[in-house]
Write an enzyme that holds these catalytic residues in place. Sequence first.
Site, PDB file in Angstrom:
ATOM      1  N   SER A 256      -5.796 -10.798  -0.945  1.00 11.15           N
ATOM      2  CA  SER A 256      -6.891  -9.682  -0.758  1.00 11.15           C
ATOM      3  C   SER A 256      -7.403 -10.568  -2.119  1.00 11.15           C
ATOM      4  O   SER A 256      -7.184 -10.680  -3.191  1.00 11.15           O
ATOM      5  CB  SER A 256      -6.473  -8.325  -1.473  1.00 11.15           C
ATOM      6  OG  SER A 256      -6.974  -7.345  -1.580  1.00 11.15           O
TER       7      SER A 256
ATOM      8  N   TYR B 274      -0.770  -0.997  -3.733  1.00 11.97           N
ATOM      9  CA  TYR B 274      -1.141  -2.005  -2.830  1.00 11.97           C
ATOM     10  C   TYR B 274      -2.157  -3.266  -3.445  1.00 11.97           C
ATOM     11  O   TYR B 274      -1.568  -4.695  -3.577  1.00 11.97           O
ATOM     12  CB  TYR B 274      -2.657  -1.611  -1.957  1.00 11.97           C
ATOM     13  CG  TYR B 274      -2.756  -2.715  -1.200  1.00 11.97           C
ATOM     14  CD1 TYR B 274      -2.228  -3.017  -0.029  1.00 11.97           C
ATOM     15  CD2 TYR B 274      -4.818  -3.425  -1.707  1.00 11.97           C
ATOM     16  CE1 TYR B 274      -3.100  -4.134   1.210  1.00 11.97           C
ATOM     17  CE2 TYR B 274      -5.719  -4.665  -0.178  1.00 11.97           C
ATOM     18  CZ  TYR B 274      -4.797  -4.968   0.493  1.00 11.97           C
ATOM     19  OH  TYR B 274      -4.958  -6.173   1.732  1.00 11.97           O
TER      20      TYR B 274
END
Length: 256
Positions: A148, A161
Site C-alpha cells: 500500500s 494498518y
Amino acid sequence: MTIALPNTPSFDLSGKRALITGASSGIGLACATALARAGAHVTLVARRGDQLKALSDAMTAEGLVSDVLPLDMTDIPALADALLERPAFDVVVNSAGLARHTPAIETKAEDFDAVFSLNVKAAYFLFQLAAQKLLDAGKAGSLISISSQMAHVGGLDRAVYCASKHAVEGFTKAMAIEWGKQKIRVNTLCPTFIKTELTASTFADPEKREWIESHIKLDRIGEVEDLMGAVLYLASDASAMVTGSSLKVDGGWTAE
C-alpha cells in the site's frame, strides 16, 4: 555502420505457474486475470470457495487456465501443506489483506492481532514456503506483495494498518537480499485507494472521499485496471533487474 538494437524483455508468462491469494475479488481478482491473460496457469486462493469457482469458470470461458485453492491464509499449517504438495510456483502474488481502522488511542489488541496475523505473519510464511520450493527446484521466481502507499506514509486512523504494511516492506527488502543470488526476486506493489467492494463504504463517506481525492495528484480514484500492467511487469522478465523494491501506483500521493 550497423547498429544492433536491443530486444524488449518479454511480458509473456506462458509455461509459468502463478499463485494469487485474495483472488476472489478486487485487486486479487484483477491480478489473477492479468497473469492468466499473459499465459500463466493461475492458482486462485481465498476463503470464499464459491467466488473462486465463479472466477475460474469465467477464466475457462475465456480460454484461460486456472485452478482453485480455498484456504484461510492465517492457517499456516494448512498453507504449508497446500504448497508442499504442489510444484514450485514461478510467481506468487499475495493480495490477501485486512484493515481495521480506528484512532490509535482506541486500538484493541484483538484488532491488532487480526491485522498482523494476515498482513504480516501469513504473508511472511507464504513467501518463506514459496521460496523454499523454488530453492529446492533450483528455479528463479518472482514474489510480489500487494502492499500500500500507506507502507510509505502515515494516515489518520490507520496506525495498525500502516504498521503492518511498513513491516511488509521490511521483510521484502531482507528476503530480496537473502535470495537474490538464487534469482528469486521479492517486491511490493503499492497502490493508492482503489475502487473495490471493500472500499465502497469509504468512498461513500463525503469527508473521507474528499480527503482521499485531495492527496491523489492525478485527480481520480484508482481502478483495479490501474494495477494489472504493474503486476504483470513485476511478474515477468520485463522486471528481471528489479528486487527489494516498491512499485507505487498511487497517483502521486507519496510525492509530497
